[in-house]
Design an enzyme around this catalytic site. Sequence first.
Site, short mmCIF file in Angstrom:
data_model
loop_
_atom_site.label_atom_id
_atom_site.label_comp_id
_atom_site.label_asym_id
_atom_site.label_seq_id
_atom_site.Cartn_x
_atom_site.Cartn_y
_atom_site.Cartn_z
N CYS A 68 0.81 -1.21 0.00
CA CYS A 68 0.00 0.00 0.00
C CYS A 68 0.85 1.27 0.00
O CYS A 68 0.34 2.37 -0.20
CB CYS A 68 -0.95 0.00 1.20
SG CYS A 68 -2.35 -1.12 0.97
N LYS A 85 0.47 3.31 -3.17
CA LYS A 85 -0.79 4.01 -3.44
C LYS A 85 -0.53 5.46 -3.87
O LYS A 85 0.36 6.12 -3.34
CB LYS A 85 -1.63 3.98 -2.16
CG LYS A 85 -3.11 4.24 -2.36
CD LYS A 85 -3.85 3.88 -1.07
CE LYS A 85 -5.36 4.02 -1.24
NZ LYS A 85 -6.08 3.59 -0.03
N ASP A 141 -14.90 3.26 1.27
CA ASP A 141 -14.01 2.15 1.00
C ASP A 141 -14.41 1.34 -0.23
O ASP A 141 -13.56 0.69 -0.84
CB ASP A 141 -13.97 1.22 2.22
CG ASP A 141 -13.34 1.90 3.43
OD1 ASP A 141 -12.23 2.42 3.29
OD2 ASP A 141 -13.98 1.95 4.49
N ASP A 162 -8.59 -4.01 -5.33
CA ASP A 162 -7.33 -3.57 -4.73
C ASP A 162 -6.20 -4.47 -5.22
O ASP A 162 -6.34 -5.70 -5.21
CB ASP A 162 -7.40 -3.62 -3.20
CG ASP A 162 -6.49 -2.59 -2.55
OD1 ASP A 162 -5.31 -2.53 -2.94
OD2 ASP A 162 -6.95 -1.86 -1.66
N ASP A 184 -12.08 -4.04 2.46
CA ASP A 184 -13.08 -2.99 2.21
C ASP A 184 -14.50 -3.49 2.45
O ASP A 184 -15.36 -2.74 2.93
CB ASP A 184 -12.96 -2.48 0.78
CG ASP A 184 -11.73 -1.61 0.57
OD1 ASP A 184 -11.16 -1.16 1.57
OD2 ASP A 184 -11.35 -1.40 -0.60
N GLY A 234 -10.59 -14.48 -12.98
CA GLY A 234 -9.66 -13.37 -12.90
C GLY A 234 -9.18 -12.92 -14.26
O GLY A 234 -9.70 -13.34 -15.30
N HIS A 235 -8.16 -12.06 -14.25
CA HIS A 235 -7.60 -11.52 -15.48
C HIS A 235 -6.11 -11.30 -15.27
O HIS A 235 -5.68 -10.90 -14.19
CB HIS A 235 -8.28 -10.20 -15.84
CG HIS A 235 -7.78 -9.61 -17.12
ND1 HIS A 235 -8.03 -10.17 -18.35
CD2 HIS A 235 -7.03 -8.49 -17.38
CE1 HIS A 235 -7.48 -9.45 -19.30
NE2 HIS A 235 -6.87 -8.43 -18.73
N SER A 236 -5.31 -11.58 -16.31
CA SER A 236 -3.87 -11.41 -16.21
C SER A 236 -3.33 -10.67 -17.42
O SER A 236 -3.88 -10.78 -18.52
CB SER A 236 -3.17 -12.77 -16.08
OG SER A 236 -3.41 -13.55 -17.24
N ASP A 284 -10.99 0.80 6.93
CA ASP A 284 -9.77 0.03 7.15
C ASP A 284 -8.57 0.93 6.88
O ASP A 284 -8.59 1.79 6.01
CB ASP A 284 -9.73 -1.24 6.30
CG ASP A 284 -9.77 -0.98 4.81
OD1 ASP A 284 -10.47 -0.05 4.38
OD2 ASP A 284 -9.09 -1.72 4.07
#
Length: 347
Positions: A17, A20, A52, A69, A92, A139-141, A227
């Site tokens: 993080c 960010k 969030d 995230d 979140d 998912g995705h890559s 959070d």
Amino acid sequence: MTEEKVGQEQLIICGGCNAKIGAGYLSEILADLPKPAERDENLLVGFDSADDASVYKISDDVALIQSVDFFPTMVSDPYLFGRIAATNALSDIYAMGGEVFTALNIVMFPEEKNLNILKKILEGGADAVHEAGATLSGGHSINATTPKYGLSVSGKVHPDKIIRNDTAEVGDALILTKPLGVGIVTTAYSVSETTESAFQQAVKAMTTLNKYAADIMKNFTVHSCTDITGFGLLGHLNEMLHDQFSAEIKVKDVPFIPEAYECAREFLVTAGGQKNRNYLEDKVVFDFDDYALEEIFYDPQTSGGLLISVPQAEADQLVKALNQSDKIDAQLIGHVVEKRDKAIYIS
């Protein structure tokens, strides 16, 4: 940025993080985004607030919570990185009082790198999702120069039981469920400047699902919750106050990893912490002269704890209930007060 080996595998340490984008930059960008001609009445929480996640009403009994995230690596162990990133992404949903039910992997990985590393990242993420009782559904890559990983997460909550991050009330007690200093410790550990013990304390915090604290807080009158991640305790607390209130924090009550203080004294701090300081320093009053301690308050947390705002009458009971779990180290750190010249006062 450093590079470390785990067996024959390597991950580059460059973020969590801490990577960010700074809060000041984001607020300017979001303010200029085009707005729809008419707001969808079913969008209960959107990007027009600093909450969030987004919340969309599906029926009278169910609202959909959506969050995403992902970030670059902050530890060298691929499995541990995957677990931390997924734990962070799930938070979140918990901060808004929801239950996670599905998650999608988001993967950026260099094709020329050992794919066994990617396998271990995904295993770590999957284990966190399964611990949450959720389903990993795809998912995705994409090919990228450095690994990044995270989740797109879907959760659900009753529309009347959404917990927002900007609905604190004057007199509320503020409760924090994980120690600070994770960003400082992981950064120092990556250059061999802190101990294995300190690092393991950070790992425990980063891999503990906020589900356990969220399940307990639902039994109390929670006015607001968020959070603690990349904007640090002070950045996320400032969002909670949303320019309507101020907060008074007692430094002696704020939990942090002890060696984070020693690292900060040696100026082993993070770039993200400096961004947070630059954005927030005119909103915060420190009633002490201790640069290292200030850095802990500004430190970006990866997979940090929940900051919960509850009526003072219920605060001690909530802290006691939280600390009955060996996964949680909760402390009452301060209170919401009437608005003053500055947003946050720390003494």
